[in-house]
Design an enzyme around this catalytic site. Structure first.
Site, PDB file in Angstrom:
ATOM      1  N   ASP A  47      23.159 -24.447  38.319  1.00  0.00           N
ATOM      2  CA  ASP A  47      23.089 -25.770  37.698  1.00  0.00           C
ATOM      3  C   ASP A  47      24.304 -26.008  36.808  1.00  0.00           C
ATOM      4  OD1 ASP A  47      22.010 -28.247  37.135  1.00  0.00           O
ATOM      5  OD2 ASP A  47      20.054 -27.472  36.547  1.00  0.00           O
ATOM      6  N   ASP A  75      17.622 -34.792  40.782  1.00  0.00           N
ATOM      7  CA  ASP A  75      16.493 -34.276  40.010  1.00  0.00           C
ATOM      8  C   ASP A  75      15.246 -35.120  40.218  1.00  0.00           C
ATOM      9  OD1 ASP A  75      17.793 -32.117  38.943  1.00  0.00           O
ATOM     10  OD2 ASP A  75      18.306 -33.093  37.049  1.00  0.00           O
TER      11      ASP A  75
END
Length: 727
Positions: free
Chosen positions: A460, A524
Site C-alpha cells: 500500500d 478502496d
C-alpha cells in the site's frame, strides 16, 4: 535514408528520414507491403509561414519549424556554458538523425539523433509488438563538457485530422477511472499529475478518435504513459492542422541535471491504434500483457487464486481466534489466499502510529505470525500480508531514531528545524533516495519474507508526495526509481512472492509499477455499482487477472449503499476475484450463494483471464453489457447490468457481441438462480422472457444482430449469461 515500415496485427508505423529527422508519417491502419515514394507527401506552403515545410518529427523541435510543444526542453547555465565547447544552442537544439538500426527482427528500431553544437544526443527506441502495441522511449545524453539541466523530454505520436474527439479518465479516492469526453480544439490540452505517485485522477488512457467512436466502432488512437511519479499527458493541436498525443515526466526545478556523459531515459509511452473502437485498443494492450514472460499466469503455472482480505472484516482488531475462525470459513467457501491487512506490526492499533516499524507486534502476536500462518496453510490456503513500506508515522521508533530519513522540502531533518510537508493520514514519506533508509526498508521486508511463509504482499501507499525532497532538492524522480529498485530487489530475492500495487486504492495504476507487480487494487471502494465503472475503465488497459475485484459486505463501508449478493458477485467475477467481508456475519443462504459464486469463478477464470474483452454499444446509458469471449469463439461469458432506472418500460433485445457468426450457441443464466436468496429481487417484471428459464439456442450472428429480450432488471442488479457452442 530509406523509410522504415513496422507492421503488426493490422497496424503500420511508417517513418521517413528525408528531412534529416525521424518523422512518423503514418501510425494507424496497416498499409500493406508496398510503400510508394514518400516524396508525394511533401505538403504545400501557406502564406505567412516558413519557406520550407515545417517538420513534426519523432522529437518535435523549433529548429525544424515546429510551433507546438517541443519534445525536449532544457538549458545550460552561463557557468556551464563557459566550461563547455558547445556553441550556445542547448536551449533550442537541432537534433538530426545520425543512425538508424532495425531491431527485433524488423519489429523495432533504434534511431540516434545528435546536435554536436548543442552537445546533446537522443537515442529513440521503438517496438511494435505482435499484438499491435507500440512502445516509444528516448534516452538523452549530455555529450558536452558542462552540465545540462533537463526540464522535459516527451514521447509523442502524430494524430490524423479526423481524430476529432478526445476521451480521458479522471477520478478521486473511491471513484477512480471515470471517463470524460470532449471535442478536439485548437490549442494544447494538458493533464498534469503532481501527486508524486500516479494519482487517483490520473488518466490511465488518453484516446483520440473519429467522431462518435465507441466501444465497438470508429478509429481510435490511444496512449498510456508507464510511469508511477509526476507526469503530464497532452494533446497538441496546431493552427496548421497537425496534432500530436504526448506524455512526459513532470520534473521539478533542477531535479535532473546531467553532467558530462550522463543520461536520462524517459518512461515508456505505449500507443495502440484500433479500427474497431475502444475494444480493439484494449485487445492490443491485453495481447502485450499476456505475452510477457513474467505475466502472472505464465509464472505461477496455475490460475489466479480466490482471495480473502481481512480489512473490512476486522480492521485493526487483530486477535488470533477470530482470524482463525475467519480463515476456517474462508477455506470452507473455497478461498485459496488469505491476506492479513493493516494492524499486525508494532504499535499499530490505529492509523496514528507504527508505520515504519516493520516488526511483528509482540503484544498482539506473542508467538509471531506463525500460529495464524500455520492455520491458514493447513487449511490449504496461501498467506498474504499488508505492508506500506514507503511511509512512516512520526509516532514510530524509526522516525524517532532517524528523523533524517523523513522526506521534505528542507535539507535538514525536522528535529533540526527543517519543515515537513503537511501530514496525510497522519503519515510522512520515508526517503528511499537516502541509501540507509532504502537499506533499512529492504532489510525489514526481506526478513519478514525470509522468516515467514508469506506468498503475497499487499503493498500500500496512502499519501501523495507533495513537497517531496531529498537534501533540499525536489526528488520525486529519484524516489520513484528507488521504489522500483526496492521492488526489483525483493522480487529477485523472493521470486515466488506475488506483490499487489495498492495506493489508497487505485492511485498507482500504471504500466511502470505493473512491470514489477502482479496485480493492482483498483479502488478502496467495494460498492458494486461504483466498481462497475471503475473496473470497466481500469480494464480498458489492464487485463482482469491483474485487477483485484472483491465481494464487499452487503452494506458498503465507503458509500452506505446496500446491494444484493448476486450483483456484488457478478461484478467481482470480471477481475481477480475475492472477498472483503466479515463472512462470519453472512446468513446460511448467503454462504451458499457465495460458495456457488466461488465455484463459478473457478470454473470460468481460465476464460475470464485469457479471452477477448467485449463491451456492447447500447443506447441506454443505465444499461451495460460486458463480456469475455474465448479466442477460439467456443464460449462467452456476459454480464447484463442495470446501473439505474431505464428510460423505457422494458430494455428490449440485447445483442451478444464477439461470438462466431457461423456457429450455434446455447445461452443460459448462471447467476442469480432461484436457489439464491436475491433471485426474485433481481427482476421487476410481471412475466419474464421464456428463454431465461429454458435457455436459448441461436447462431452467433443472430445473437449479435437480433439479440435476446432482456428481463426487466431492477436498478443495481445484474444477470450472468454463458454462451457455449452446440455445433
Amino acid at each position: 535514408m530509406d523509410p522504415l515500415h513496422l507492421r503488426s496485427a493490422g497496424t503500420s508505423v511508417l517513418l521517413a528520414f528525408d528531412s534529416g529527422e525521424a518523422q512518423i508519417v503514418h501510425w494507424g491502419a496497416d498499409l500493406g507491403a508496398s510503400i510508394p515514394d514518400l516524396g508525394l507527401l511533401s505538403p504545400p506552403i501557406p502564406h505567412s509561414a516558413y519557406d520550407v515545410p515545417a517538420v513534426g518529427g519523432l522529437l518535435p523541435q523549433a529548429s525544424s519549424g515546429w510551433l507546438g510543444r517541443p519534445a525536449l526542453r532544457g538549458h545550460r547555465t552561463a557557468a556551464d556554458q563557459a566550461q563547455s565547447s558547445v556553441r550556445g544552442f542547448a536551449f533550442s537544439p537541432a537534433l538530426r538523425v545520425v543512425s538508424v538500426e532495425a531491431t527485433l527482427d524488423g519489429r523495432g528500431a533504434r534511431i540516434v539523433h545528435a546536435d554536436t553544437d548543442a552537445g546533446l544526443s537522443v537515442a529513440s527506441e521503438l517496438v511494435l509488438h505482435e499484438g499491435g502495441l507500440l512502445e516509444i522511449a528516448h534516452e538523452l545524453t549530455n555529450t558536452g563538457a558542462g552540465a545540462y539541466q533537463l526540464d522535459e523530454l516527451a514521447a509523442v505520436v502524430p494524430l490524423p485530422g479526423d481524430a476529432t474527439e478526445l476521451l480521458d479518465l479522471t477520478g478521486r479516492w473511491c471513484r477512480e477511472k471515470h471517463p470524460q469526453r470532449q471535442a478536439v480544439r485548437q490549442g494544447t490540452w494538458v493533464r498534469s499529475g503532481r501527486h508524486g505517485r500516479t494519482g487517483h485522477d490520473s488518466s490511465l488512457l488518453v484516446a483520440a478518435g473519429t467522431a462518435g467512436f465507441s466501444n465497438r466502432s470508429g478509429r481510435v488512437w490511444a496512449v498510456h504513459f508507464g510511469w508511477s511519479g509526476n507526469h503530464e499527458q497532452y494533446l497538441d493541436s496546431l493552427a496548421d492542422g497537425r496534432r500530436t498525443l504526448g506524455a512526459a515526466e513532470l520534473l521539478g526545478s533542477g531535479e535532473v541535471v546531467l553532467g558530462p556523459g550522463e543520461s536520462y531515459r524517459t518512461p515508456v509511452l505505449y500507443a495502440a491504434y484500433s479500427g474497431r473502437g475502444l475494444d480493439g485498443v484494449t485487445d492490443a494492450f491485453y495481447r502485450w500483457f499476456r505475452a510477457r514472460p513474467h505475466h502472472v499466469d505464465t509464472v505461477s503455472g496455475r490460475e489466479r487464486p480466490v482471495v480473502l482480505n481481512t480489512w473490512e472484516a476486522v480492521y485493526f482488531d487483530h486477535r488470533l481466534e477470530p482470524l482463525e475462525e475467519l480463515a476456517a470459513l474462508a477455506a470452507d467457501l473455497g478461498v485459496e489466499r488469505f491476506v492479513l491487512d493493516d494492524g499486525w506490526f508494532r504499535g499499530r492499533r490505529d492509523d496514528h502510529a507504527g508505520l515504519g516499524d516493520w516488526y511483528v507486534d509482540e503484544t498482539v502476536w506473542p508467538d509471531g505470525l506463525t500460529p495464524l500462518i500455520d492455520k491458514v496453510t493447513a487449511l490449504g490456503m496461501e498467506f498474504g500480508l499488508w505492508v506500506e513500506p514507503e511511509m512512516v508515522n512520526l509516532d514510530s521508533d524509526v522516525a524517532r531514531t532517524h528523523p533524517e530519513w523523513i522526506a521534505g522540502p528542507s535539507a535538514s531533518s525536522h528535529k533540526d528545524g527543517g519543515r515537513l510537508p503537511l501530514e496525510w493520514r497522519h503519515q510522512q514519506v520515508i526517503d528511499l533516495v537516502n541509501p540507509d533508509a532504502w537499506q533499512y526498508v529492504y532489510s525489514r521486508l526481506d526478513a519478514l519474507l525470509t522468516e515467514n511463509n508469506i506468498a503475497y504482499l499487499k503493498w500500500d501507499q496512502n499519501r501523495d508526495l507533495a513537497e517531496y525532497g531529498h537534501a533540499g532538492r525536489p526528488s520525486v524522480h529519484e524516489q520513484t526509481l528507488a521504489f522500483y529498485r526496492l521492488l526489483d530487489a525483493l522480487r529477485a530475492a523472493h521470486p515466488g512472492v506475488e506483490i499487489e500495487s495498492c495506493a489508497s486504492g487505485g492511485a498507482r495504476v500504471d504500466l511502470g509499477v505493473l512491470q514489477r507487480t502482479d496485480r493492482v487494487w483498483a479502488s478502496d471502494c467495494n460498492d458494486a455499482l461504483e466498481r462497475q465503472t471503475i473496473q470497466r475503465w481500469t480494464e480498458a488497459v489492464l487485463p482482469p487477472e491483474l485487477v483485484g475485484a472483491h465481494i464487499g459486505p452487503t452494506h458498503s463501508h465507503t458509500t452506505g449503499r446496500v446491494h444484493d449478493l448476486s450483483f456484488r458477485a457478478i461484478t467481482a467475477l470480471f477481475g481477480h476475484f475475492g472477498l472483503e467481508w466479515d463472512i462470519r456475519q453472512a446468513t446460511p443462504v448467503e454462504r451458499e450463494t457465495l460458495r456457488r459464486a466461488v465455484a463459478l469463478y473457478k470454473r470460468h477464470r481460465g476464460l475470464i483471464h485469457s479471452g477477448e474483452r467485449v463491451i456492447a454499444d447500447l443506447g441506454e446509458p443505465n444499461l451495460a453489457l460486458q463480456g469475455v469471449v474465448a479466442h477460439d469463439r467456443g464460449e462467452g461469458l456476459f454480464a447484463a447490468v442495470a446501473l439505474g432506472t431505464l428510460a423505457a418500460e422494458a430494455p428490449g433485445r440485447m445483442g451478444l457481441p464477439g461470438l462466431d457468426p457461423e456457429r450455434e450457441y446455447r445461452v443460459g443464466v448462471l447467476l442469480p438462480t432461484p436457489a439464491d436468496g436475491d433471485w426474485s429481487d433481481t427482476f421487476a417484471d410481471v412475466s419474464r422472457p421464456g428463454w431465461l428459464a429454458a435457455g436459448a439456442t441461436a447462431s452467433g450472428r443472430f445473437l449479435a444482430e437480433v439479440g435476446l429480450p432482456l428481463p426487466i432488471l431492477r436498478p443495481e442488479h445484474a444477470i450472468l449469461l454463458h454462451a457455449t457452442t452446440v455445433r
